[in-house]
Enzyme design. Structure first.
Site, PDB file in Angstrom:
ATOM      1  N   ASN A 114       0.801  -1.225   0.000  1.00  0.00           N
ATOM      2  CA  ASN A 114       0.000   0.000   0.000  1.00  0.00           C
ATOM      3  C   ASN A 114       0.832   1.272   0.000  1.00  0.00           C
ATOM      4  OD1 ASN A 114      -1.750  -2.058   2.102  1.00  0.00           O
ATOM      5  ND2 ASN A 114      -2.632  -1.447   0.156  1.00  0.00           N
ATOM      6  N   ILE A 121       0.845   6.782   0.269  1.00  0.00           N
ATOM      7  CA  ILE A 121       0.211   5.722   1.043  1.00  0.00           C
ATOM      8  C   ILE A 121      -1.245   5.576   0.633  1.00  0.00           C
ATOM      9  CG2 ILE A 121      -0.387   4.943   3.378  1.00  0.00           C
ATOM     10  CD1 ILE A 121       1.859   6.932   4.342  1.00  0.00           C
ATOM     11  N   CYS A 122      -1.667   4.352   0.381  1.00  0.00           N
ATOM     12  CA  CYS A 122      -3.069   4.064   0.101  1.00  0.00           C
ATOM     13  C   CYS A 122      -3.703   3.578   1.403  1.00  0.00           C
ATOM     14  CB  CYS A 122      -3.193   2.992  -0.988  1.00  0.00           C
ATOM     15  SG  CYS A 122      -4.904   2.598  -1.401  1.00  0.00           S
ATOM     16  N   LEU A 123      -4.388   4.499   2.071  1.00  0.00           N
ATOM     17  CA  LEU A 123      -5.053   4.209   3.339  1.00  0.00           C
ATOM     18  C   LEU A 123      -6.361   4.977   3.343  1.00  0.00           C
ATOM     19  CD1 LEU A 123      -4.893   2.848   6.156  1.00  0.00           C
ATOM     20  CD2 LEU A 123      -3.717   4.903   6.956  1.00  0.00           C
ATOM     21  N   LEU A 156      -0.871  -0.306  -4.142  1.00  0.00           N
ATOM     22  CA  LEU A 156      -0.168   0.695  -4.942  1.00  0.00           C
ATOM     23  C   LEU A 156       1.081   0.063  -5.533  1.00  0.00           C
ATOM     24  CD1 LEU A 156      -0.230   4.032  -2.873  1.00  0.00           C
ATOM     25  CD2 LEU A 156      -1.423   3.512  -4.992  1.00  0.00           C
TER      26      LEU A 156
END
Length: 186
Positions: A114, A121-123, A156
């Site tokens: 991620n 950051i993919c959050l 990601l």
């Protein structure tokens, strides 16, 4: 007379930015109605709360004198593949914080499903699931948790997501990138 016109123009130009400042509609916060001093006060409170929390493995402080720009540190949680590693993050708070999330990026290279090659950051809580109830502490703890529990369904970094099930090879990649990244930062 020209002096009065320029004075009048100066007064009107000074008055124009002041008109949106008093929040007349508190139910609909907008960037124009946000008072940066209240944002600064909130960030000061979050800093104190984070310092007093005693949370293990997370910390953050303003970068220099700018309360809107912080440097954070996250240590890999115990019993995870990231245990013993420490990551530096940048946190950039917008002027309309907490109504909009901060921009958070890994500054230390991080091999993770991620996290992309640029540290993005993919959050979900940093994007569409953001709530003004979240604070810096919540963000750091969520990212620390994400390290050990990635969302491989929304990567990601596709290579990291594919490698996740082979923990031995994954750990080698983490340490290779981490060690190479430290050499790069020096």
């Amino acid at each position: 007379m020209e002096v009065r016109n320029s004075v009048a123009m100066d007064n009107s130009s000074m008055a124009a930015p002041q008109q949106p400042s008093p929040p007349s509609k508190q139910n609909k916060p907008s960037p124009n109605s946000v008072d940066t001093s209240s944002v600064s006060q909130r960030l000061q409170k979050e800093l104190m709360s984070l310092m007093m929390s005693g949370d293990i493995g997370v910390s953050a402080f303003p970068e220099g004198e700018n309360i809107f720009s912080w440097i954070g540190t996250i240590e890999g949680a115990k019993d995870t593949i990231y245990e013993g590693l420490s990551y530096k993050l940048s946190l950039r708070f917008p002027l309309d914080y907490p109504f909009k999330p901060p921009q958070v990026k890994f500054e230390t290279p991080c091999f993770h499903p991620n996290v992309d090659q640029y540290g993005n950051i993919c959050l979900d809580i940093l994007q569409d699931k953001w709530s003004s109830a979240y604070d810096c502490r919540t963000i750091l703890l969520s990212i620390q948790s994400l390290l050990g529990e990635p969302n491989i369904d929304s990567p990601l970094n596709n290579y990291a997501a594919a490698l996740w099930n082979n923990q031995e090879a994954y750990k080698k990649m983490i340490h290779k990138l981490y060690t190479d990244g430290e050499a790069f930062e020096s």
